[in-house]
Design an enzyme around this catalytic site. Structure first.
Site, PDB file in Angstrom:
ATOM      1  N   ASN A 244       0.858  -1.196   0.000  1.00 56.60           N
ATOM      2  CA  ASN A 244       0.000   0.000   0.000  1.00 56.60           C
ATOM      3  C   ASN A 244       0.893   1.245   0.000  1.00 56.60           C
ATOM      4  O   ASN A 244       2.113   1.136  -0.063  1.00 56.60           O
ATOM      5  CB  ASN A 244      -0.946  -0.022   1.203  1.00 56.60           C
ATOM      6  N   ASP A 313      -3.594  -6.743   4.510  1.00 56.15           N
ATOM      7  CA  ASP A 313      -4.528  -7.682   5.147  1.00 56.15           C
ATOM      8  C   ASP A 313      -4.351  -9.104   4.636  1.00 56.15           C
ATOM      9  O   ASP A 313      -4.677 -10.059   5.332  1.00 56.15           O
ATOM     10  CB  ASP A 313      -5.975  -7.220   4.922  1.00 56.15           C
ATOM     11  N   LYS A 323      10.357 -15.348 -11.397  1.00 57.05           N
ATOM     12  CA  LYS A 323       9.482 -14.321 -11.956  1.00 57.05           C
ATOM     13  C   LYS A 323       8.444 -14.971 -12.882  1.00 57.05           C
ATOM     14  O   LYS A 323       8.805 -15.732 -13.782  1.00 57.05           O
ATOM     15  CB  LYS A 323      10.316 -13.313 -12.744  1.00 57.05           C
ATOM     16  N   PHE A 360      -4.554   2.534  15.031  1.00 55.88           N
ATOM     17  CA  PHE A 360      -4.960   3.523  14.039  1.00 55.88           C
ATOM     18  C   PHE A 360      -6.170   2.995  13.281  1.00 55.88           C
ATOM     19  O   PHE A 360      -6.395   1.784  13.244  1.00 55.88           O
ATOM     20  CB  PHE A 360      -3.815   3.798  13.045  1.00 55.88           C
ATOM     21  N   LYS A 374     -13.266  -0.599  15.683  1.00 56.77           N
ATOM     22  CA  LYS A 374     -11.884  -1.112  15.784  1.00 56.77           C
ATOM     23  C   LYS A 374     -11.364  -1.030  17.217  1.00 56.77           C
ATOM     24  O   LYS A 374     -10.624  -1.892  17.674  1.00 56.77           O
ATOM     25  CB  LYS A 374     -10.955  -0.357  14.833  1.00 56.77           C
ATOM     26  N   LYS A 378     -10.305  -4.635  18.530  1.00 55.48           N
ATOM     27  CA  LYS A 378      -8.870  -4.870  18.634  1.00 55.48           C
ATOM     28  C   LYS A 378      -8.351  -4.658  20.052  1.00 55.48           C
ATOM     29  O   LYS A 378      -7.157  -4.717  20.298  1.00 55.48           O
ATOM     30  CB  LYS A 378      -8.136  -3.977  17.638  1.00 55.48           C
TER      31      LYS A 378
HETATM   32  O1  PMT Z   1       2.785   6.106   6.638  1.00 54.53           O
HETATM   33  P1  PMT Z   1       2.202   7.450   6.218  1.00 54.53           P
HETATM   34  O2  PMT Z   1       2.370   7.704   4.732  1.00 54.53           O
HETATM   35  O3  PMT Z   1       2.695   8.576   7.085  1.00 54.53           O
HETATM   36  O4  PMT Z   1       0.611   7.380   6.412  1.00 54.53           O
HETATM   37  C1  PMT Z   1       0.093   7.266   7.715  1.00 54.53           C
HETATM   38  C2  PMT Z   1      -1.025   6.209   7.753  1.00 54.53           C
HETATM   39  C3  PMT Z   1      -2.181   6.629   6.867  1.00 54.53           C
HETATM   40  C4  PMT Z   1      -0.484   4.849   7.293  1.00 54.53           C
HETATM   41  C5  PMT Z   1      -1.482   6.133   9.259  1.00 54.53           C
HETATM   42  O5  PMT Z   1      -1.985   7.375   9.650  1.00 54.53           O
HETATM   43  C6  PMT Z   1      -2.540   5.071   9.468  1.00 54.53           C
HETATM   44  O6  PMT Z   1      -3.725   5.309   9.352  1.00 54.53           O
HETATM   45  N1  PMT Z   1      -2.075   3.839   9.787  1.00 54.53           N
HETATM   46  C7  PMT Z   1      -2.953   2.646   9.903  1.00 54.53           C
HETATM   47  C8  PMT Z   1      -3.271   2.172   8.525  1.00 54.53           C
HETATM   48  C9  PMT Z   1      -4.146   0.944   8.551  1.00 54.53           C
HETATM   49  O7  PMT Z   1      -3.731  -0.076   8.093  1.00 54.53           O
HETATM   50  O8  PMT Z   1      -5.324   1.079   9.129  1.00 54.53           O
HETATM   51  P2  PMT Z   1      -6.447  -0.066   9.283  1.00 54.53           P
HETATM   52  O9  PMT Z   1      -7.675   0.681   9.606  1.00 54.53           O
HETATM   53  O10 PMT Z   1      -6.457  -0.966   8.097  1.00 54.53           O
HETATM   54  O11 PMT Z   1      -5.924  -0.913  10.514  1.00 54.53           O
HETATM   55  C10 PMT Z   1      -6.355  -0.670  11.846  1.00 54.53           C
HETATM   56  C11 PMT Z   1      -5.249  -0.910  12.822  1.00 54.53           C
HETATM   57  O12 PMT Z   1      -4.896  -2.281  12.852  1.00 54.53           O
HETATM   58  C12 PMT Z   1      -3.953  -0.158  12.544  1.00 54.53           C
HETATM   59  O13 PMT Z   1      -3.414   0.243  13.775  1.00 54.53           O
HETATM   60  C13 PMT Z   1      -3.063  -1.210  11.883  1.00 54.53           C
HETATM   61  O14 PMT Z   1      -1.680  -0.971  12.156  1.00 54.53           O
HETATM   62  C14 PMT Z   1      -3.532  -2.476  12.570  1.00 54.53           C
HETATM   63  N2  PMT Z   1      -3.441  -3.691  11.744  1.00 54.53           N
HETATM   64  C15 PMT Z   1      -4.192  -3.841  10.635  1.00 54.53           C
HETATM   65  C16 PMT Z   1      -4.129  -5.013   9.916  1.00 54.53           C
HETATM   66  C17 PMT Z   1      -3.264  -6.038  10.361  1.00 54.53           C
HETATM   67  N3  PMT Z   1      -3.174  -7.177   9.702  1.00 54.53           N
HETATM   68  N4  PMT Z   1      -2.524  -5.860  11.455  1.00 54.53           N
HETATM   69  C18 PMT Z   1      -2.593  -4.710  12.151  1.00 54.53           C
HETATM   70  O15 PMT Z   1      -1.893  -4.557  13.157  1.00 54.53           O
END
Ligand code: PMT
Length: 432
Positions: A244, A313, A323, A360, A374, A378
């Site tokens: 991403n 995810d 390749k 986040f 979330k 979580k």
């Molecule tokens: O890196 P930058 O360019 O500065 O951008 C910042 C950001 C947009 C990446 C940051 O502000 C942000 O939002 N980070 C979380 C991105 C994310 O994956 O969000 P989510 O809503 O999909 O996930 C929710 C939370 O679960 C997050 O804390 C994520 O780290 C965590 N997660 C998600 C999926 C996974 N398999 N494991 C996780 O730990």
């Protein structure tokens, strides 16, 4: 999502005196100069004689349309040049600042125009050190830096990387963009960022009771902080992958801010092109599974765990070890089986003990609603919610966030990621 106004421009034009000292990083001072000018700052340049071996003063003169000061006695119209330069400055930035100049500043030596000006200046002085790794880590240099810190000098510390001398390690001047951001924060004062706290009272961003920037607050001394940052990269074959647009900027800013506030910080980072923040232990990983393992180790004894990474995810169940070729392998590529990646935040937070957990939520719509879900699903103490899509958040220097806790969601707060990192830490530090 409610929006708030952007950071206000300074009301009057500020003058930054840019001191350039003699090292290869001197060429990057041009980039800093341009970055400051683009943000509406007037820049005047003072150079050491050694710096002129790396960049001709004419370059800076062409960029600033102002005289470039080098010699104590080179301006017959201004017999006390160091005093007039010092008086004009709203901030004196020395970038790059060599170990030699730091030693002189720490000892109070003024034997050229730059160092006498530094002695005479009453405005804040910001140093962006640059040196060979051994010179940088030399206890004398470290002692000088500590002494300067105690005297009130501010630092944008050097990062790690390949050095011009061929060594690898700490000593590379911080990225010009970071230096510009830091200088702007100092000039504008953190109070120009807009925001409100959960109770609707205006948030005082990044300032303590005495008005000092919170970057100088050491309220995380003795605390262990774990931060995840950046994307994960899940290989399809040796050249293709699922990932991403996360740049790591926000997570790195949080790690840097926590270290500045005295914490012992471990930053578990996916692949990004950012230097390690000063004083932060960076563990570099590629995939979600690797991130889970590294984060799990740091989480065990962390007081605060912040999950800013954008974890993929899903991942290909069976990455190809060669390749895949267009034409011959189309069927195999079209049939790639995907498996779910572990949810790192959920896995670790479910078993949390002493850790205060910040997750986040990156949402395109129904931001608060989804972030609240979330928070519960979580098992986090706090969710930093940001709206993504349409060029927002990912890769940007600025962001707008809301804090979602059991009691509800805060008003949006906007600012640079460095400022927001301080706001986040202001919020969680008292809860540790
Ligand atoms: O890196 P930058 O360019 O500065 O951008 C910042 C950001 C947009 C990446 C940051 O502000 C942000 O939002 N980070 C979380 C991105 C994310 O994956 O969000 P989510 O809503 O999909 O996930 C929710 C939370 O679960 C997050 O804390 C994520 O780290 C965590 N997660 C998600 C999926 C996974 N398999 N494991 C996780 O730990």
């Amino acid at each position: 999502m409610t929006t708030t106004s952007e950071i206000a421009a300074p009301e009057t034009i500020k003058t930054v005196l840019l001191g350039v000292t003699g090292c290869i990083g001197a060429y990057k001072a041009c980039e800093i100069l341009r970055g400051l000018q683009k943000r509406g700052v007037r820049v005047k340049v003072v150079m050491t004689e050694h710096a002129t071996h790396f960049v001709d003063p004419l370059t800076f003169r062409s960029l600033t349309h102002e005289k470039v000061a080098v010699d104590l006695f080179d301006d017959p119209t201004d017999p006390i040049h160091h005093i007039s330069l010092a008086d004009e400055a709203d901030l004196f930035l020395i970038a790059p600042c060599t170990a030699n100049v730091m030693a002189k500043l720490a000892a109070g030596i003024g034997d050229d125009l730059l160092t006498t000006t530094a002695l005479a200046v009453t405005a804040p002085v910001v140093l962006a050190p640059a040196a060979n790794v051994h010179m940088y880590e030399n206890p004398i240099t470290q002692r000088n830096m500590n002494a300067l810190h105690d005297f009130g000098f501010k630092f944008v510390e050097a990062g790690e990387g390949y050095l011009a001398c061929g060594y690898q390690g700490r000593g590379r001047m911080a990225d010009p963009e970071l230096i510009v951001d830091y200088v702007m924060e100092q000039l504008e004062g953190a109070s120009t960022a807009k925001g409100q706290d959960l109770n609707g009272t205006p948030a005082v961003l990044g300032q303590d009771e005495d008005g000092a920037l919170s970057a100088s607050v050491r309220d995380l001394e003795g605390k262990k902080v774990m931060v995840t940052a950046g994307p994960t990269v899940e290989p399809i074959d040796p050249v293709r992958y699922i990932s991403n647009h996360s740049s790591g900027k926000f997570g790195y800013a949080i790690a840097a801010a926590a270290a500045e506030r005295g914490a012992e910080v471990t930053l578990v980072s996916g692949p990004v092109s950012l230097d390690a923040p000063a004083g932060v232990n960076v563990v570099r990983v590629t995939t979600a599974c690797e991130m889970l393992e590294a984060a799990g180790k740091a989480f065990a004894d962390a007081d605060l765990a912040i999950f800013a990474a954008a974890v993929a995810d899903v991942r290909p169940a069976n990455p190809f070890n060669r390749k895949m070729k267009k034409g011959t392998d189309d069927a195999a590529l079209a049939a790639i089986e995907l498996v779910e990646n572990p949810d790192i935040l959920k896995t670790l937070a479910t078993a949390k003990d002493q850790q205060f957990v910040v997750g986040f939520a990156a949402e395109t719509d129904h931001v608060v609603e989804n972030a609240t879900k979330k928070l519960k699903r979580k098992n986090a103490n706090l969710i930093v919610a940001n709206q993504v899509g349409g060029g927002r958040a990912f890769g940007q220097n600025d962001n707008e966030i809301m804090f979602v806790e059991a009691g509800g969601a805060s008003e949006p707060v906007s600012g640079t990621k460095a400022q927001l990192a301080q706001v986040l830490l202001d919020r969680v530090a008292p809860q540790l």
